[in-house]
Design a protein around this motif. Structure first.
Motif, short mmCIF file in Angstrom:
data_model
loop_
_atom_site.label_atom_id
_atom_site.label_comp_id
_atom_site.label_asym_id
_atom_site.label_seq_id
_atom_site.Cartn_x
_atom_site.Cartn_y
_atom_site.Cartn_z
N ILE A 38 0.84 -1.20 0.00
CA ILE A 38 0.00 0.00 0.00
C ILE A 38 0.87 1.24 0.00
CG2 ILE A 38 -1.67 1.32 1.34
CD1 ILE A 38 -2.80 -1.35 2.30
N LEU A 39 1.92 1.20 0.83
CA LEU A 39 2.84 2.34 0.87
C LEU A 39 3.55 2.51 -0.47
CD1 LEU A 39 4.45 2.17 4.42
CD2 LEU A 39 2.62 3.64 3.61
N LEU A 40 3.96 1.39 -1.06
CA LEU A 40 4.66 1.46 -2.34
C LEU A 40 3.76 2.06 -3.42
CD1 LEU A 40 6.73 -1.86 -2.40
CD2 LEU A 40 7.53 0.48 -2.01
N GLN A 41 2.49 1.66 -3.35
CA GLN A 41 1.54 2.21 -4.31
C GLN A 41 1.41 3.72 -4.12
OE1 GLN A 41 -1.91 -0.23 -4.28
NE2 GLN A 41 -2.90 0.89 -5.93
N GLY A 42 1.35 4.12 -2.83
CA GLY A 42 1.30 5.55 -2.53
C GLY A 42 2.55 6.25 -3.04
N VAL A 94 -4.51 16.26 1.75
CA VAL A 94 -5.70 16.94 2.28
C VAL A 94 -6.82 17.01 1.27
CG1 VAL A 94 -4.37 18.37 3.88
CG2 VAL A 94 -4.99 19.28 1.64
N ILE A 95 -6.49 16.85 -0.02
CA ILE A 95 -7.58 16.86 -1.00
C ILE A 95 -7.80 15.45 -1.54
CG2 ILE A 95 -7.36 19.31 -1.57
CD1 ILE A 95 -5.97 18.47 -4.15
N THR A 96 -7.62 14.48 -0.66
CA THR A 96 -8.01 13.08 -0.88
C THR A 96 -7.18 12.30 -1.90
OG1 THR A 96 -9.64 13.29 -2.68
CG2 THR A 96 -10.40 13.79 -0.44
N VAL A 97 -6.07 12.86 -2.36
CA VAL A 97 -5.23 12.06 -3.27
C VAL A 97 -4.50 11.00 -2.45
CG1 VAL A 97 -3.31 12.07 -4.88
CG2 VAL A 97 -4.94 13.95 -4.88
N MET A 98 -4.56 9.76 -2.91
CA MET A 98 -4.00 8.65 -2.15
C MET A 98 -2.51 8.53 -2.43
SD MET A 98 -4.94 6.68 0.04
CE MET A 98 -5.13 5.12 0.80
N GLU A 99 -1.74 9.56 -2.03
CA GLU A 99 -0.30 9.46 -2.24
C GLU A 99 0.35 8.90 -0.99
OE1 GLU A 99 -0.79 11.81 0.29
OE2 GLU A 99 1.34 12.10 -0.21
N LEU A 100 1.65 8.95 -0.96
CA LEU A 100 2.38 8.22 0.08
C LEU A 100 1.97 8.62 1.50
CD1 LEU A 100 4.44 6.19 0.91
CD2 LEU A 100 6.26 7.81 0.39
N THR A 101 1.84 9.91 1.76
CA THR A 101 1.51 10.35 3.11
C THR A 101 0.12 9.88 3.53
OG1 THR A 101 2.96 12.25 3.03
CG2 THR A 101 1.12 12.36 4.57
N ARG A 102 -0.81 9.95 2.58
CA ARG A 102 -2.16 9.52 2.91
C ARG A 102 -2.21 8.00 3.08
NH1 ARG A 102 -7.44 11.53 2.96
NH2 ARG A 102 -8.95 10.08 2.08
N ALA A 103 -1.46 7.31 2.24
CA ALA A 103 -1.37 5.85 2.38
C ALA A 103 -0.83 5.50 3.76
CB ALA A 103 -0.48 5.26 1.28
N TYR A 104 0.19 6.26 4.18
CA TYR A 104 0.75 6.05 5.50
C TYR A 104 -0.32 6.29 6.56
CZ TYR A 104 2.62 7.70 9.91
OH TYR A 104 2.82 7.92 11.23
N ASN A 105 -1.03 7.42 6.41
CA ASN A 105 -2.02 7.78 7.40
C ASN A 105 -3.07 6.68 7.56
OD1 ASN A 105 -4.67 9.46 8.18
ND2 ASN A 105 -2.82 10.39 9.00
#
Ligand SMILES: Nc1ncnc2c1ncn2[C@@H]1O[C@H](COP(=O)(O)OP(=O)(O)OP(=O)(O)O)[C@@H](O)[C@H]1O
Ligand SMILES: [Mg+2]
Lengths: 234, 493
Positions: B288-292, B439-450
């Motif tokens: 999941i993180l790698l995908q982010g 913060v605008i819902t893009v599933m990038e690395l930080t959000r994946a982490y979160n």
């Protein structure tokens, strides 16, 4: 045949500093004229106005049939200014070679982009010019890898690659070591044989004695102090 | 400046990765505590808890109920002792998260909402809800009659949400069945909806109440376990499967008169839960993180491309434009640089829809980052162009080149060389700033982490891993920028 350069009533000021005041000067085709004068008198400025690198306040300059005048609208006359520059080569004291291009590319850039010569032809001409200035083996080198004398020879070749009628030299040997000056003089002498008009700002005795057909001494505000025909010895 | 050699660097990073995956975890799996103490603490509400868990009327110190029996069996399977912890029913999940016990096992319905915060064992009972009314109340015959009536139910339960789906029903919530049935008797409510096991236990004991209609809805009870304890979950599931397979659970339900044909599904649920991969802990979140990380890289590249493109024209506008063009470029650059990127992102994503412009999250992100960084790029390019010696332009002009030719063949190549190192540094900064678009819902690395961290509560290990990923991607770039700077220094222009 019209004069190569005809200057009429040329006045150039930087603010209050009057560098050229109502200068009249005519250079005939095939002449090799040397300009002399104390530092700061305005020799460089004069050469620069001739290719419109510096605009001027009054008078006009005729380069062959092309006229540059004080009042002209630079935006509208862009093409004319470019045409004047195409036929007037400029050799700088500090070379101003393009550091991101090889020696050969420095020579080819103008002919290919401005004269629209085919690559093949531009390349062949550039190589033969390099041959003439003795730098054929440096064609692929970058300017930074050359000595000052070699760089200046490339500078001259670059100007000549445009097939100019007139070439302006601004102290071409001033920034060179003594023995390099000698090879520069050789190169200039070589090209003086072509039916080019040369206007050379220099204090180099060898140039004055062995190449110049005319020596013009300038005083303050580019007043002509003396203007002598010279019999070339070499 | 000297750096340690790349081989050593990547070696260290690899070591870090291994350590962060295999390191002892500060919030250990609850199974560790169970194994150490030999006790499996389970939470439930004994107040009105029949037939699930309640005080034995003959010996109030003893807890009885079908869940007591199931938990005893599970504990025995695991070789430990089951210990009951009494908490109010609506506090079951919070108490579980506070580690007051290891498993919540008290008619806890498996719902999507709860799955957000905890994980569930496989279902151990399939239930439905039962409507109860006063015996003399002839108006009430079934579900449709609840409309316009006060209906009592268990607070925070599945039945409460079932009732609330019909806005015409006035829902009254109770902490347990006893209070609710009491209010039904006294007329404070007209009906009560509870899980069928409760209704079938309490209602027959009370001569004034009756169950009506067919049981409605359907749900499953599961044991609630904290998300940070995949090991415990796996073991409890194993024990449950054993109880179902051996028929032990059926015997318990039959004793409590709770067995019906629905419970046949337990066996299927057991085989399903066996097939589903046990939670593998941190390693499970690496993909999941790698995908982010991949999204972050894409986002960075697209945004940078946009920033370079816009920055280039902004810079030209500022250097060579007519007065109004220069003026506009200046305003743009100053406004962009004088406002936070976060606000710009909010405006693009949440603000523009007010004007009828609806951007996808990814578009808004690329646009926001690209517009923002274009202002900085423009200034870098401008500085680069201004740093090209004047003689270069003059030499080009003396060859008769046009302004564009001079720019393109002489000035830009040299300016680009000067702009490349600071531009690369900007790219690294942009790369890290992509974390803001979470913060605008893009599933990038930080959000994946979160998301991974809030699911597992492993903020520390996942955070380190995420930081490592960012670093692994940005460090080579910054090495490259440094070597460019060095080369440029050597070239001397
Ligand atoms: N761009 C400029 N702005 C203002 N003043 C200038 C500029 N260029 C030249 N000048 C002034 O014009 C005068 C003539 O300068 P110029 O360089 O033409 O002299 P020069 O004869 O070539 O001197 P040198 O022999 O030292 O090269 C000097 O007073 C100089 O300060
Ligand atoms: Mg000078």
């Amino acid at each position: 045949m019209p004069p190569a350069i005809k200057i009429e009533g040329l006045t150039k000021r930087f603010g209050d500093n009057v560098v050229i005041e109502r200068l009249d000067l005519t250079i005939q085709p095939g002449e090799v004229a040397v300009l002399q004068g104390p530092s700061g008198v305005g020799k460089s400025t004069l050469l620069r106005t001739l290719t419109y690198l510096e605009p001027f306040q009054a008078g006009r300059i005729l380069l062959g049939e092309l006229e540059l005048s004080a009042g002209m609208d630079v935006r509208k006359e862009r093409a004319r200014i470019r045409a004047a520059r195409r036929q007037t080569g400029f050799v700088f004291q500090f070379f101003n070679l393009f550091p991101h291009r090889t020696v050969l590319e420095n020579l080819m850039l103008g002919p290919v982009q401005v004269l629209k010569l085919p690559l093949k032809q531009a390349r062949a001409e550039a190589l033969s010019l390099l041959e003439r200035v003795g730098l054929a083996e440096k064609a692929g080198a970058y300017p930074a890898a050359l000595s000052g004398g070699q760089q200046q020879r490339v500078g001259i070749a670059r100007a000549l690659a445009m097939h100019p009628r007139t070439v302006l030299f601004d102290e071409p040997t001033a920034s060179l070591d003594p023995d390099m000056k000698q090879e520069m003089v050789q190169v200039i002498r070589e090209f003086a044989k072509d039916k080019l008009t040369l206007l050379i700002v220099t204090h180099e005795p060898a140039v004055i004695e062995s190449i110049a057909t005319r020596v013009i001494k300038l005083g303050p505000r580019c007043a002509i102090l003396s203007d002598q025909r010279n019999h070339v010895s070499g | 400046m000297r750096f340690f050699p790349p081989k050593l660097f990547y070696g260290l990073c690899f070591l870090g990765l291994i350590l962060s995956l295999g390191a002892p975890v500060y919030a250990a799996d609850a199974w560790d505590a169970v194994r150490k103490t030999g006790e499996l603490r389970w939470g439930g509400d004994s107040a009105g808890g029949a037939p699930y868990v309640y005080a034995d009327p003959e010996n109030p110190k003893r807890m009885i109920g079908f869940e007591v029996e199931i938990m005893d069996q599970i504990a025995r399977q695991l070789g430990v002792k089951a210990v009951f912890v009494d908490v109010p029913w609506d506090d079951l999940v919070p108490a579980l998260l506070r580690h007051n016990f290891e498993i919540a096992f008290n008619g806890l319905e498996i719902t999507p909402g709860r799955l957000e915060v905890i994980q569930f064992t496989q279902p151990y009972y399939f239930f439905s809800a039962q409507i109860t009314v006063r015996k003399e109340d002839g108006r009430m015959t079934g579900w449709q009659d609840l409309e316009g009536k006060k209906t009592g139910t268990l607070a925070t339960s599945f039945t409460q949400s079932l009732l609330e789906q019909n806005k015409k029903i006035e829902v009254v919530t109770y902490p347990g069945p006893v209070e609710a049935y009491h209010d039904l008797e006294s007329g404070r409510v007209d009906a009560v909806l509870f899980d069928a096991p409760m209704a079938s236990f309490y209602v027959p004991q009370n001569p004034r109440l009756k169950n009506i209609g067919v049981p409605v809805g359907e749900g499953m009870y599961g044991g609630g376990i904290a998300k940070d304890s995949p090991e415990l979950l796996q073991r409890v599931n194993g024990a449950l499967r054993e109880l179902i397979r051996s028929g032990e659970i059926e015997r318990i339900y039959r004793r409590w008169h709770l067995w019906d044909e629905r419970q046949e599904n337990l066996k299927e649920a057991a085989s399903l839960s066996e097939k589903s991969r046990p939670q593998a802990g941190l390693a499970q979140y690496v993909p999941i993180l790698l995908q982010g990380a991949a999204v972050t890289v894409l986002l960075s590249c697209f945004s940078m491309a946009l920033a370079v493109f816009l920055g280039f024209f902004l810079c030209l506008a500022k250097l060579y434009g007519t007065r109004p063009v220069r003026w506009l470029a200046n305003i743009y650059i100053e406004v962009i640089r004088g406002t936070p990127l976060l606000i710009q992102l909010y405006l693009l994503y949440y603000g523009l829809p007010n004007l009828g412009i609806q951007l996808s999250a990814m578009t808004a992100a690329v646009l926001g980052l690209g517009l923002n960084y274009s202002a900085y790029e423009a200034e870098i390019y401008r500085a680069g162009l201004l740093a090209v010696p004047k003689g270069q332009e003059e030499a080009a002009r003396c060859l008769g080149m046009t302004g564009w030719q001079t720019l393109w063949y002489v000035l830009i190549p040299q300016a680009a060389r000067m702009a490349l190192p600071p531009s690369t540094n900007d790219f690294i900064a942009l790369f890290k700033d992509t974390s803001l678009v979470s913060v605008i819902t893009v599933m990038e690395l930080t959000r994946a982490y979160n998301q991974a961290a809030t699911r597992t509560y492993r903020f520390l290990e996942l955070g380190l891993l995420t930081a490592l990923l960012y670093f692994l991607m940005s460090f080579p770039l910054s090495l490259w920028a440094r070597s460019l700077e060095k080369k440029q220094h050597a070239a001397g222009y």
